[in-house]
Design a protein around this motif. Structure first.
Motif, short mmCIF file in Angstrom:
data_model
loop_
_atom_site.label_atom_id
_atom_site.label_comp_id
_atom_site.label_asym_id
_atom_site.label_seq_id
_atom_site.Cartn_x
_atom_site.Cartn_y
_atom_site.Cartn_z
N UNK A 309 0.83 -1.21 0.00
CA UNK A 309 0.00 0.00 0.00
C UNK A 309 0.86 1.26 0.00
N UNK A 310 1.93 1.25 0.80
CA UNK A 310 2.82 2.40 0.86
C UNK A 310 3.48 2.65 -0.50
N UNK A 311 4.00 1.58 -1.10
CA UNK A 311 4.68 1.71 -2.39
C UNK A 311 3.71 2.16 -3.48
N UNK A 312 2.53 1.55 -3.51
CA UNK A 312 1.56 1.89 -4.56
C UNK A 312 1.07 3.32 -4.41
N UNK A 313 0.85 3.76 -3.18
CA UNK A 313 0.42 5.15 -2.96
C UNK A 313 1.46 6.12 -3.50
N UNK A 314 2.72 5.85 -3.20
CA UNK A 314 3.79 6.74 -3.66
C UNK A 314 3.93 6.71 -5.18
N UNK A 315 3.90 5.52 -5.76
CA UNK A 315 4.12 5.40 -7.20
C UNK A 315 2.95 5.96 -8.00
N UNK A 316 1.73 5.69 -7.55
CA UNK A 316 0.56 6.21 -8.27
C UNK A 316 0.44 7.72 -8.12
N UNK A 317 0.86 8.24 -6.99
CA UNK A 317 0.85 9.69 -6.80
C UNK A 317 1.80 10.37 -7.78
#
Length: 323
Positions: A309-317
């Motif tokens: 979740x942390x990685x996806x939030x950062x990457x999608x942002x």
């Protein structure tokens, strides 16, 4: 200087020849026990994993499975399976990288975390494992290059997806080595390394001592030379810590505190060596080698999914996409 007698010269020559023969014999023995280790190549362990109850078999029945073949750059084929979920929750595909003597289906115990959370998974057999070709285990050297071929296949299949790689033991060492290659290809967005070794030579010195009582008096070095002659790589070439030192993408390191096969200090070395990009580490109480997920399954899933979740939030942002 007193000249050696003919008798003494013969004694010295005989001793020297004996030492050379000992090193040759031990080197071939070590080579067979490491590079040519028995891996049950040509067999699939899927039914065995099902019978062991290592994963929820209903998940495998619910996905769309596509078996595939990728040509390695080294003259053999890599066999894999793409598992597509019906309820995709993330634009993410996770490539699962197994350990030595196992095959792709060993990684279902980890893959089930992703599948039940709506994430596609790619599993494949290393060289000299499962249904893939290849004749030697190279302790992440050729394996990391094969992983890049699997990554490229995955990116062609899911061109818009974020790509992650999750490895166990040899597979973890492979993802760490690949993280260095990744600084050129930029093909993987983040990694999970579960019980990796940091350096092949150091691991084999330890295993030679623990498994066979062999002292560290150069046997691993001569075996490395034999590996170069017969398999095309030195043990120094297979050094996951070298890849990690170059890596700039995030890595989550996991290791069992009770691991006596690959000591947890090796994951600590990898963590300490990573000077660029996000890094996280979790040591699992009472977990033996490659047993963190079975020792603490609930916490394991929580740690992994929080990281996802942390990685996806950062990457999608960064991509200005909806989270």
């Amino acid at each position: 200087m007193i000249p050696l007698s003919s008798r003494n010269k013969k004694i010295i020559g005989g001793v020297s020849l004996s030492i050379i023969l000992i090193y040759i014999v031990v080197s071939f023995f070590s080579y067979n026990q490491s590079v040519l280790i028995k891996t049950y190549q040509g067999e699939s362990h899927l039914e065995e994993e099902k019978q062991n109850g290592s994963f929820d078999t209903t998940l495998l029945a619910e996905v769309n499975r596509e078996d595939f073949t990728v040509d390695s750059d080294y003259g053999y084929q890599l066999k894999g399976s793409y598992l597509k979920v019906s309820n995709e929750q993330f634009p993410l595909t996770v490539i699962m990288v197994h350990g030595v003597t196992h095959d792709r289906w060993r990684m279902m115990r980890y893959a089930q975390i992703y599948l039940k959370n709506g994430i596609d998974v790619v599993l494949y057999d290393h060289r000299k494992h499962g249904l893939s070709g290849g004749n030697e285990v190279s302790f992440s050297y050729f394996e990391s290059r094969d992983l890049e071929k699997i990554v490229q296949w995955t990116k062609q299949k899911k061109p818009s997806d974020i790509i992650a790689a999750h490895g166990e033991s040899l597979g973890a060492a492979t993802v760490c080595s690949h993280s260095g290659i990744n600084e050129t290809t930029h093909s993987v967005n983040f990694y999970i390394s579960d019980c990796a070794f940091s350096d092949t030579k150091n691991l084999l010195v330890l295993r030679a001592k623990e498994d066979f009582g062999m002292p560290n008096i150069g046997f691993v070095d001569t075996t490395s030379l034999l590996a170069k002659i017969r398999a095309g790589f030195y043990f120094a070439d297979a050094s996951p810590i070298k890849g990690i030192r170059q890596s700039k993408v995030p890595v989550l390191f996991i290791h069992g505190k009770a691991d006596t096969y690959i000591p947890m200090e090796m994951s600590q070395e990898l963590y300490d060596a990573k000077s660029q990009g996000a890094k996280f580490i979790w040591f699992v109480d009472k977990a033996e080698h490659a047993r963190s997920i079975t020792t603490a399954p609930v916490e394991y899933e929580k740690k992994v999914m929080n990281y996802i979740h942390t990685m996806m939030t950062q990457l999608l942002s960064k991509q200005n996409l909806p989270i």
